[in-house]
Design a protein around this motif. Structure first.
Motif, mmCIF file in Angstrom:
data_model
loop_
_atom_site.group_PDB
_atom_site.id
_atom_site.type_symbol
_atom_site.label_atom_id
_atom_site.label_comp_id
_atom_site.label_asym_id
_atom_site.label_seq_id
_atom_site.Cartn_x
_atom_site.Cartn_y
_atom_site.Cartn_z
ATOM 1 N N THR A 69 0.796 -1.224 0.000
ATOM 2 C CA THR A 69 0.000 0.000 0.000
ATOM 3 C C THR A 69 0.829 1.275 0.000
ATOM 4 O OG1 THR A 69 -0.221 -0.121 2.418
ATOM 5 C CG2 THR A 69 -2.012 -1.065 1.101
ATOM 6 N N ILE A 70 1.946 1.288 0.676
ATOM 7 C CA ILE A 70 2.734 2.520 0.822
ATOM 8 C C ILE A 70 3.242 3.016 -0.535
ATOM 9 C CG2 ILE A 70 5.101 1.683 1.247
ATOM 10 C CD1 ILE A 70 3.448 4.014 3.697
ATOM 11 N N GLU A 71 3.465 2.097 -1.461
ATOM 12 C CA GLU A 71 3.943 2.481 -2.798
ATOM 13 C C GLU A 71 2.875 3.194 -3.621
ATOM 14 O OE1 GLU A 71 5.474 -1.070 -4.608
ATOM 15 O OE2 GLU A 71 7.108 -1.232 -3.159
ATOM 16 N N LEU A 72 1.627 3.175 -3.161
ATOM 17 C CA LEU A 72 0.525 3.784 -3.901
ATOM 18 C C LEU A 72 0.302 5.256 -3.567
ATOM 19 C CD1 LEU A 72 -2.019 0.816 -3.559
ATOM 20 C CD2 LEU A 72 -0.522 1.343 -5.509
ATOM 21 N N ILE A 73 1.092 5.799 -2.650
ATOM 22 C CA ILE A 73 0.927 7.199 -2.253
ATOM 23 C C ILE A 73 1.492 8.099 -3.347
ATOM 24 C CG2 ILE A 73 1.538 8.949 -0.541
ATOM 25 C CD1 ILE A 73 1.793 6.583 1.477
ATOM 26 N N ALA A 74 0.704 9.085 -3.750
ATOM 27 C CA ALA A 74 1.105 10.009 -4.813
ATOM 28 C C ALA A 74 2.233 10.916 -4.327
ATOM 29 C CB ALA A 74 -0.082 10.833 -5.278
ATOM 30 N N GLU A 75 3.365 10.860 -5.008
ATOM 31 C CA GLU A 75 4.544 11.643 -4.614
ATOM 32 C C GLU A 75 4.278 13.143 -4.675
ATOM 33 O OE1 GLU A 75 8.059 11.740 -2.809
ATOM 34 O OE2 GLU A 75 7.144 9.867 -3.437
ATOM 35 N N ASP A 76 3.481 13.593 -5.644
ATOM 36 C CA ASP A 76 3.202 15.030 -5.745
ATOM 37 C C ASP A 76 2.379 15.519 -4.556
ATOM 38 O OD1 ASP A 76 1.027 13.531 -6.805
ATOM 39 O OD2 ASP A 76 0.321 15.260 -7.954
ATOM 40 N N GLU A 77 1.474 14.696 -4.044
ATOM 41 C CA GLU A 77 0.711 15.073 -2.854
ATOM 42 C C GLU A 77 1.641 15.187 -1.645
ATOM 43 O OE1 GLU A 77 -2.482 12.258 -2.369
ATOM 44 O OE2 GLU A 77 -3.471 12.888 -4.227
#
Length: 185
Positions: free
Chosen positions: A17-25
């Motif tokens: 799940t942690i890999e799904l966090i949007a880097e721009d956010e």
């Protein structure tokens, strides 16, 4: 299953799940924290515990950070940032807080499973974290964990990653932070 097998499964869920966090956010939140005069954090229950840990790390970096509701928390102004951690974004005690921060001209950031929630709609910026809501119905995430545990763990890991990014940006190391660690314990 024995305890270590549960631990392995929890780590597997976090990795997925942690890999799904949007880097721009995430970058937007880091930028807002860096530009804010004061930072306020709020959350309820276990999410509240995770967001309190975030405030402590920011304080140890020398950032003026406060937990809403504490007796030593000052007033909020227009150059300040309120960060709310809430899986649902519907926590009854947090909705009026977000509205009040907005009315004071402050910036509201929301870390949540549900950016389309009431607080998410009030927030100036949101960071969507993967996780299962407490009822887990229709979340799209398989988890063996109870209630909102996956979100709460992602919240803690995400906030620690934000701290590392801020430390990198400010050229700080753990030694500098340790100098601000509580010493009356």
């Amino acid at each position: 299953m024995n305890t270590s097998e549960y631990e392995v499964q929890i780590l597997k869920e976090l990795n997925q799940t942690i890999e799904l966090i949007a880097e721009d956010e995430a970058d937007n939140l880091v930028d807002r924290i860096a530009r804010a005069n004061k930072i306020f954090v709020a959350g309820a229950g276990r999410s509240g515990l995770m967001i309190r840990a975030f405030a402590m790390r920011m304080m140890q970096m020398g950032i003026e950070a406060y937990v809403v509701g504490e007796t030593v928390t000052p007033n909020m102004g227009k150059d300040d940032l309120l960060i709310i951690g809430s899986g649902s974004g519907e926590t009854k005690s947090l909705v009026p807080m977000a509205k009040k921060a907005n009315s004071l001209g402050g910036t509201v950031a929301m870390i949540t499973i549900s950016p389309e929630s009431t607080i998410g709609k009030i927030a100036d910026l949101t960071v969507k974290l993967p996780g299962s809501p407490k009822d887990q119905a229709g979340s799209g995430y398989e988890t063996i964990q109870p209630m909102g545990a996956l979100f709460e763990q992602n919240l803690l890991v995400f906030c620690d990653a934000v701290i590392l990014k801020l430390m990198d940006n400010k050229n700080l190391d753990s030694k500098a932070m340790y100098d601000r660690h509580a010493n009356l314990e």
